[in-house]
Design a protein around this motif. Structure first.
Motif, PDB file in Angstrom:
ATOM      1  N   THR A 243       0.640  -1.366   0.191  1.00  0.00           N
ATOM      2  CA  THR A 243       0.025   0.163  -0.004  1.00  0.00           C
ATOM      3  C   THR A 243       1.004   1.160   0.055  1.00  0.00           C
ATOM      4  N   GLU A 244       0.214   2.190  -0.304  1.00  0.00           N
ATOM      5  CA  GLU A 244       1.230   3.673  -0.302  1.00  0.00           C
ATOM      6  C   GLU A 244       1.618   4.028   1.215  1.00  0.00           C
ATOM      7  N   LYS A 245       0.766   3.418   2.019  1.00  0.00           N
ATOM      8  CA  LYS A 245       0.972   3.848   3.329  1.00  0.00           C
ATOM      9  C   LYS A 245       2.283   3.079   3.975  1.00  0.00           C
ATOM     10  N   GLN A 246       2.561   1.697   3.231  1.00  0.00           N
ATOM     11  CA  GLN A 246       3.552   1.001   3.699  1.00  0.00           C
ATOM     12  C   GLN A 246       4.814   1.496   2.955  1.00  0.00           C
ATOM     13  N   GLN A 275       3.382   3.138  -9.633  1.00  0.00           N
ATOM     14  CA  GLN A 275       2.377   4.262  -9.640  1.00  0.00           C
ATOM     15  C   GLN A 275       2.007   4.441  -8.054  1.00  0.00           C
ATOM     16  N   LYS A 276       2.191   3.524  -7.227  1.00  0.00           N
ATOM     17  CA  LYS A 276       1.935   3.761  -5.710  1.00  0.00           C
ATOM     18  C   LYS A 276       2.869   4.931  -5.167  1.00  0.00           C
ATOM     19  N   PHE A 277       4.205   4.902  -5.928  1.00  0.00           N
ATOM     20  CA  PHE A 277       5.132   5.653  -5.309  1.00  0.00           C
ATOM     21  C   PHE A 277       4.811   7.236  -5.915  1.00  0.00           C
ATOM     22  N   SER A 278       4.203   7.106  -7.259  1.00  0.00           N
ATOM     23  CA  SER A 278       3.693   8.365  -7.676  1.00  0.00           C
ATOM     24  C   SER A 278       2.856   9.050  -7.030  1.00  0.00           C
ATOM     25  N   THR A 279       2.008   8.285  -6.272  1.00  0.00           N
ATOM     26  CA  THR A 279       0.824   9.025  -5.444  1.00  0.00           C
ATOM     27  C   THR A 279       1.315   9.610  -4.144  1.00  0.00           C
ATOM     28  N   LEU A 280       2.602   9.258  -3.712  1.00  0.00           N
ATOM     29  CA  LEU A 280       3.048  10.293  -2.276  1.00  0.00           C
ATOM     30  C   LEU A 280       3.347  11.490  -2.640  1.00  0.00           C
ATOM     31  N   ARG A 281       3.154  12.383  -1.600  1.00  0.00           N
ATOM     32  CA  ARG A 281       3.428  13.519  -1.534  1.00  0.00           C
ATOM     33  C   ARG A 281       4.713  14.217  -2.283  1.00  0.00           C
TER      34      ARG A 281
END
Length: 340
Positions: A243-246, A275-281
């Motif tokens: 997950t993005e949180k992880q 893509q999950k990394f790209s959603t991080l701030r």
């Protein structure tokens, strides 16, 4: 000096168990033809001691079959000269002939500094249902690039996707001084072998193994501390369920991967992970570098097309000049820098 350089080329090649046909045999034959008889024996003895009788080989040997073939070739070169028989050559072959084959072997990759990265690897390309138990050329290529660009990794937290048996990460930890290095993979046999190789190279794990979810607290504890060696973490990371949180908890400044673009299904899974990394701030988006061997142009172009579709910009990095690890081949390997 030239003979010493020739011996070092044999040494680097042999200790890493690279393909025998890539060794400088033709150059050795030329030297033997041009040398007086005493010098012929001296040259062959020196090569024997830099390879089969080298302390690294004695303690962490390549496959027995590989050493047999190497010694047979070295003996053939010797017998083509007029020099007296070299008992050491035949004694070494006799010892190897009595050895049993094993499913695992050691490979010793000599870094530009001469320091080795010693790995226990599978003899088979595919073992226990995975290709992750051997080192692939893209991993060597990425390590060479890292050695030429240590500032990218220095005092930063690095996450490697698909670490396999650990070569790239261990090379970076020994040459680039990262603050924290997070090895990650998913196959349980690969993770077991990875941990063994980390210990084999004199590093420790704190804690021994963590999941992606546990790594957040580990990263927070590392803040503000100075380590004489990088803090090493092994994370079990499933690209499909992470997950993005992880990923945010891993606090990675740099994300790297080598030879993870070889199959369309795996490629699409990797794109999903990226893509999950790209959603991080914005202030937590890592720099990303992917090294890949272009075996199938269609798979390579699929990866580029899917990156474009996901809105991830990319560029091909210029080829590096260091050929210490890949001196015997010119693989079709490239490194992409991705922009999240």
């Amino acid at each position: 000096m030239e003979e010493q350089e020739l011996g070092l080329r044999f040494q680097r090649h042999f200790l890493a168990a690279r393909q025998l046909r890539g060794m400088p045999w033709a150059e050795l034959e030329q030297r033997l033809r041009a040398a007086p008889e005493r010098s012929q024996s001296s040259l062959l003895t020196a090569i024997l001691h830099q390879t089969v009788l080298h302390p690294l080989c004695v303690r962490y040997p390549p496959p027995a079959s590989y050493r047999r073939l190497f010694l047979a070739e070295l003996i053939q070169k010797h017998e083509s000269t007029a020099a007296d028989p070299l008992d050491e050559l035949y004694d070494a072959l006799a010892r190897v002939l009595n050895e049993e084959e094993s499913a695992y072997c050691y490979k010793n990759y000599l870094l530009p500094s001469g320091e080795p990265v010693t790995l226990s690897e599978s003899v088979a390309i595919i073992s226990q249902g995975t290709t992750g138990l051997i080192t692939w050329d893209a991993a060597l290529h990425l390590a060479e690039w890292a050695a030429e660009n240590p500032v990218v990794f220095r005092n930063r937290t690095v996450l490697e996707l698909g670490s396999g048996v650990g070569f790239t990460g261990l090379a970076i930890c020994k040459t680039c001084n990262p603050k924290t290095y997070i090895f990650s993979d998913y196959h349980h046999c690969v993770l077991k072998q990875l941990r063994e190789n980390i210990y084999l190279n004199g590093f420790t794990l704190e804690p021994e193994t963590v999941s992606a979810a546990q790594a957040e607290c580990q990263g927070q504890e590392a803040e503000g501390k100075k380590y004489q060696q990088p803090q090493l973490i092994v994370a079990e990371l499933d690209w499909g369920s992470a997950t993005e949180k992880q990923l945010l908890g891993l606090q990675a400044d740099i994300v790297i991967a080598a030879d993870v673009v070889y199959d369309p299904e795996v490629t699409l899974s990797l794109i999903g992970m990226l893509q999950k990394f790209s959603t991080l701030r914005a202030d937590r988006k890592p720099e990303v570098y992917i090294a890949l061997t272009v075996r199938n142009p269609d798979t390579y172009h699929l990866f580029q097309a899917e990156l474009d579709k996901a809105g991830i910009r990319w560029q091909i990095l210029p080829a590096h000049s260091n050929r210490i690890l890949l001196h015997d081949t010119q693989p079709n390997v490239t490194i992409l820098q991705l922009f999240m």
